[in-house]
Design an enzyme around this catalytic site. Structure first.
Site, PDB file in Angstrom:
ATOM      1  N   HIS A 133       0.843  -1.195   0.000  1.00 33.66           N
ATOM      2  CA  HIS A 133       0.000   0.000   0.000  1.00 33.66           C
ATOM      3  C   HIS A 133       0.879   1.247   0.000  1.00 33.66           C
ATOM      4  O   HIS A 133       1.933   1.271   0.650  1.00 33.66           O
ATOM      5  CB  HIS A 133      -0.903   0.024   1.234  1.00 33.66           C
ATOM      6  CG  HIS A 133      -1.696  -1.226   1.424  1.00 33.66           C
ATOM      7  ND1 HIS A 133      -2.610  -1.673   0.503  1.00 33.66           N
ATOM      8  CD2 HIS A 133      -1.707  -2.124   2.429  1.00 33.66           C
ATOM      9  CE1 HIS A 133      -3.154  -2.801   0.941  1.00 33.66           C
ATOM     10  NE2 HIS A 133      -2.615  -3.091   2.099  1.00 33.66           N
ATOM     11  N   ARG A 177      -1.344  -4.773  -6.193  1.00 32.77           N
ATOM     12  CA  ARG A 177      -1.173  -6.231  -6.206  1.00 32.77           C
ATOM     13  C   ARG A 177       0.097  -6.565  -6.979  1.00 32.77           C
ATOM     14  O   ARG A 177       0.249  -6.216  -8.147  1.00 32.77           O
ATOM     15  CB  ARG A 177      -2.406  -6.871  -6.844  1.00 32.77           C
ATOM     16  CG  ARG A 177      -2.560  -8.355  -6.570  1.00 32.77           C
ATOM     17  CD  ARG A 177      -3.849  -8.896  -7.183  1.00 32.77           C
ATOM     18  NE  ARG A 177      -5.037  -8.366  -6.548  1.00 32.77           N
ATOM     19  CZ  ARG A 177      -6.015  -7.727  -7.191  1.00 32.77           C
ATOM     20  NH1 ARG A 177      -5.940  -7.536  -8.482  1.00 32.77           N
ATOM     21  NH2 ARG A 177      -7.057  -7.295  -6.532  1.00 32.77           N
TER      22      ARG A 177
END
Length: 326
Positions: free
Chosen positions: A105, A200
């Protein structure tokens, strides 16, 4: 007197390619017709999924509505001045029936530049773990961007990641930028910044029910990753009964564990913040203004800033994650 009271919200259920049934069988929550439930969002200010009050006079109103109306009375003046009408924390339960994708993140700066969003620092509390369960957090050696890219492109990404054996009660703090994934067999409570931005990196070449692989964010992740190696990734604390045990402090939240066999009183008058209880075991009742608010495992409750003192009563004991912003 403020119209605010201890607030419960309607659970938001999400099926995931890796989700299972522990939300239903272990936390005893009704997932309805979903084929599985990978996540529940218990308290959320994310624009696409804003929580709605479940009961009491404010039932049916959204968390955004409450923030606009009550401002600092709900969250604390300092918190409201900083975050405005966006509730700053997102509370989830996560059931990994399979490994989640390897992901990262962005921090506040990168998330603001790219997405006009907060970054995503988070923490995990392991509620239940199947024997042999593991998770990934960070790298197992010192790394730089080129070494990381080489490992990713050659199919050896898993070789450079730090894998941890996990048992119930473990805590992991994950600052933005730390590569991570939750392994299969884990039921986790997650406390995080209000953000739904995930890059991802690797998804084990899985396909969905239509045969499609999920999107990867290989390039986006490069600037977000913290490539350093750390000696200790697990958050170490000493469990104690009938005491409030501090586990995590960061600019975004402070979290304590309360593992109590009997009732207690809490005085929050020194905090300029809301307080959230995440019940991860047992059950208890919050008493405030001669009213009773029962809370059981798998439930969360938000105590507005205007509630300074509460009594927690229990017959069987409870364990809660107590979170606020300092």
């Amino acid at each position: 007197m403020s119209a605010l009271y201890p607030l419960k919200f309607k659970t938001i259920y999400k099926d995931k390619i890796w989700g299972g049934h522990k939300i239903e069988t272990y936390l005893h929550k009704d997932i309805g017709d979903l084929p599985n439930c990978g996540e529940t969002w218990e308290i959320s200010g994310v624009k696409s999924d804003v929580s709605v009050v479940d009961s009491g006079e404010l039932a049916g109103q959204s968390l955004a509505d409450l923030l606009e109306k009550f401002q600092g009375e709900l969250v604390g003046d300092k918190v409201y001045a900083h975050f405005g009408n966006i509730f700053p924390l997102l509370i989830k339960f996560i059931d990994a029936n399979d490994d989640l994708s390897v992901q990262v993140h962005p921090d506040d700066k990168l998330a603001k530049e790219r997405h006009n969003s907060f970054g995503k620092t988070e923490m995990w509390y392991v509620i239940e773990a199947d024997p042999g369960s593991t998770l990934i957090t960070g790298f197992n050696r010192e790394m730089n961007e080129q070494q990381y890219v080489d490992a990713l492109n050659s199919g050896h990404i898993m070789d450079i990641l730090n894998k941890e054996d996990v048992t119930a009660g473990d805590v992991y703090f994950l600052p933005a930028g730390r590569v991570h994934t939750i392994g299969k067999g884990l039921l986790i409570a997650e406390i995080q910044q209000t953000s739904d931005i995930t890059y991802r990196i690797y998804d084990f070449d899985r396909v969905d029910d239509k045969g499609n692989k999920r999107e990867l964010h290989t390039q986006e992740a490069l600037a977000a990753i913290d490539y350093k190696h750390y000696d200790e990734y697990k958050t170490l604390y000493t469990p104690q009964k009938d005491e409030t045990v501090h586990v995590v402090s960061c600019p975004y939240f402070t979290t304590n564990i309360m593992d109590f066999t009997e009732g207690t009183e809490k005085d929050y008058s020194g905090l300029d913040s809301f307080v959230i209880h995440v019940c991860v075991a047992g059950e208890y009742t919050i008493k405030h203004n001669d009213l009773a608010y029962p809370v059981k495992m798998g439930e969360c409750i938000l105590l507005p800033k205007t509630i300074d003192k509460v009594t927690l009563e229990t017959a069987s004991g409870f364990k809660i994650l107590e979170s606020y912003i300092e």
